[in-house]
Design an enzyme around this catalytic site. Structure first.
Site, short mmCIF file in Angstrom:
data_model
loop_
_atom_site.label_atom_id
_atom_site.label_comp_id
_atom_site.label_asym_id
_atom_site.label_seq_id
_atom_site.Cartn_x
_atom_site.Cartn_y
_atom_site.Cartn_z
N ASP A 158 0.84 -1.19 0.00
CA ASP A 158 0.00 0.00 0.00
C ASP A 158 0.89 1.25 0.00
OD1 ASP A 158 1.16 -0.23 2.45
OD2 ASP A 158 -0.69 -0.41 3.58
N ASP A 183 -0.58 -18.26 -4.33
CA ASP A 183 -0.18 -17.17 -5.23
C ASP A 183 -1.35 -16.33 -5.72
OD1 ASP A 183 1.60 -15.60 -6.55
OD2 ASP A 183 2.25 -17.10 -8.02
N GLU A 186 1.35 -10.76 0.54
CA GLU A 186 1.76 -9.38 0.82
C GLU A 186 3.29 -9.32 0.98
OE1 GLU A 186 -0.50 -6.61 3.41
OE2 GLU A 186 0.39 -5.38 1.85
#
Ligand SMILES: *[C@@H]1O[C@H](CO)[C@@H](O)[C@H](O)[C@H]1NC(C)=O
Ligand SMILES: *[C@@H]1O[C@H](CO)[C@@H](O)[C@H](O)[C@H]1NC(C)=O
Ligand SMILES: *[C@@H]1O[C@H](CO)[C@@H](O)[C@H](O)[C@H]1NC(C)=O
Length: 536
Positions: A90, A443, A452
């Site tokens: 992010d 995956d 992540e």
């Protein structure tokens, strides 16, 4: 004499040994003309990943073609907070995991610097640390303030797209001398102090080392400001993002690194005091190390607790003195319940790193510790059921779908897995969360627990790879893997509510049938037996 005080002497010894080893390491480096090309590439890729996470104005030598200068003029009340690193997939910035990561990178960097020089990565190592510490200096603009988060989870986590469209506003949050945050301030002190040692010893930059040390001392004083509390009490915005439940190990960790960086025995005294006050030597159960708890690292630094911590971590069944949340999966991965679930590569790597850091200080068990660490590194790099190195961009079986907005090339959070079907840009060197307890890896971009990436996933990796280079390890296992990753499908997990609903329905049906049967028999008795009774 206080037991700990004695052991803290050993810490001084450790510091000296590191310096001694450095000179030995440099001699080794000069003698050694070869470097394992695969580990050199891994180290280069991992450094490249940190470059991909840079926020703010990017320098002209930026190597990541799809990254741009972003939120360059980030301000809070006219205070500059631009720069630093985005935390994960992010565009948030957090002080706590950044500080934890920088400490591990500096520590591993000092320990295995020759691994970096042999791979021609020492320049990148310095710029990677400096990019983080420059931001930490900005985040601590005065003695009473430490910024701990930039960006709002509510706004940022609804955005999925490139760095050119990062949503605003990006509010910032700080702890202060009245709204204290003991854990994050002490961890920041550890990061600044360890980096100070790094730049003094390796970077040959005493001016910068002194700047870092001064800031470390200042932010540690903020950490010692009463009342002690975890920082999410002061900054509830960070709840459920990077929330700790203790600050004790951080206080000792910060004081120990300050002692190492400054040589000032006041800090050794503080470390000793907090260690005793919070009873860190007496814990009945070991806590795996991560950004939220550094008691494992503390036990390595103070030496005497290290054997108990490590032995319990790496051989949970053998230890009667302490309990551990960890075990090994069928495939041999160190798995810690409650820690590995959302990023299995983190406890594995952090424990392996501490085992290696401690191994040469404890010769009787050195072989056991290095063997444990090597096995875990090999698991991580392909010796696993999925035949997958959990590092992006190094092998055809590498993860193809890291949960990373910028690298994905997607712009629709509702179609996170399908648009585009495969990651647009390869996120070279990024360590992903990793497989589950069954050693399976799917995956999928939406499965953030497995895919992540984050600053703190790559921090121990740097040290592990530098160790492999400096010890001339054989090729990583993925080099000989030529078959594709086996296909795995998620087994259908029966949802609890559905099971409950089915039980309720079945019970109703059975009760209905039972009632009908009862009615039938009872009713018949009444109909046929009744009249007889009346006849009596
Ligand atoms: C380092 O990694 C990046 C990304 O994979 C690559 O473009 C670059 O050529 C590598 N450099 C070296 C010296 O291996
Ligand atoms: C070594 O790394 C530096 C950057 O730190 C780079 O400029 C140089 O080209 C690299 N040399 C080789 C031989 O890869
Ligand atoms: C260390 O300092 C010396 C003298 O100031 C300088 O010549 C040298 O290039 C520096 N080395 C590094 C790695 O910065």
């Amino acid at each position: 004499m206080n037991y700990l005080k004695k052991t803290l002497f050993l810490f001084a010894l450790l510091a000296m040994m590191s310096t001694m080893r450095l000179s030995i390491g440099l001699v080794e480096a000069q003698d050694s003309s070869t470097v394992n090309p695969h580990y050199a590439a891994l180290l280069n890729n991992s450094m490249w990943f940190y470059e991909a996470q840079r926020s703010g104005k990017l320098p002209s030598n930026n190597r990541v073609p799809w990254r741009h200068t972003s939120v360059e003029d980030e301000q809070d009340q006219n205070h500059d907070l631009s720069g630093g690193y985005y935390d994960a997939g992010d565009y948030m910035k957090f002080t706590l995991p950044l500080a934890h990561s920088l400490t591990l990178i500096s520590w591993g960097g000092m320990e295995w610097y020759d691994g970096y020089t042999r791979a021609n990565q020492s320049g990148y190592l310095q710029s990677t640390i400096r990019w983080g510490t420059d931001w930490l200096l900005k985040a601590h603009p005065d003695a009473n303030t430490l910024y701990v988060q930039v960006g709002s989870g509510k706004i940022d986590n609804n955005y999925w797209g490139p760095d050119t469209g990062i949503p605003t506003p990006r509010p910032s949050y700080a702890i202060t001398n009245t709204a204290t945050g003991t854990d994050v301030a002490a961890m920041t002190a550890a990061a600044l102090a360890s980096a100070s040692s790094f730049f003094r010893q390796m970077g040959n930059d005493t001016t910068y080392a002194t700047t870092l040390l001064n800031a470390a001392q200042s932010v540690f004083a903020l950490a010692e400001t009463q009342p002690f509390q975890t920082y999410t009490k002061a900054v509830p915005e960070a709840d459920n993002l990077y929330q700790t439940n203790k600050y004790s190990s951080q206080l000792v960790y910060g004081a120990l690194w300050l002692y190492k960086a400054s040589g000032n025995s006041d800090y050794r005294g503080k470390a000793s005091h907090y260690y005793d006050q919070f009873n860190l030597g007496e814990t009945r159960s070991v806590i795996p190390m991560d950004w939220a708890d550094c008691s494992g690292a503390v036990s390595i630094l103070v030496y005497h607790a290290a054997t108990r911590w490590l032995d319990t971590m790496i051989d949970p069944s053998s230890s009667s003195a302490s309990s551990s949340p960890c075990m090994f999966t069928k495939g041999g991965m160190l798995w810690c319940d409650g820690y590995s679930d959302s990023n299995s590569m983190v406890p594995l790597q952090d424990t392996a790193l501490l085992a290696l850091l401690y191994s040469r200080l404890h010769p009787p068990k050195s072989k056991q510790y290095t063997e444990f660490a090597t096995k875990q590194i090999e698991y991580m790099l392909g010796n696993n059921y999925m035949m997958t190195p959990y590092v992006c961009g190094v092998h055809m079986n590498s993860p193809h779908n890291p949960h990373h907005a910028g690298a994905s090339g997607g712009t629709d959070i509702g179609k996170i897995d399908t648009s585009p079907p495969e990651e647009l840009y390869i996120l070279y060197g990024a360590v992903v969360g990793g497989p589950n307890k069954e050693d399976l890896f799917y995956d999928e971009r939406s499965d953030w627990k497995q895919t992540e990436v984050a600053l703190d996933y790559n921090a121990p990796f740097q040290g592990l790879v530098a160790y492999q280079i400096s010890t001339n390890a054989a090729d990583p296992p993925y080099v000989t893997i030529t078959s594709p990753r086996p296909s795995v499908y998620r087994s259908f997990v029966f949802p609890g509510w559905l099971l409950a609903a089915i039980i309720v329905v079945v019970v109703f049906i059975l009760a209905g049938i039972g009632y009908c049967l009862w009615l039938k028999r009872h009713g018949l008795k009444q109909r046929w037996g009744g009249p007889k009774a009346y006849q009596v």
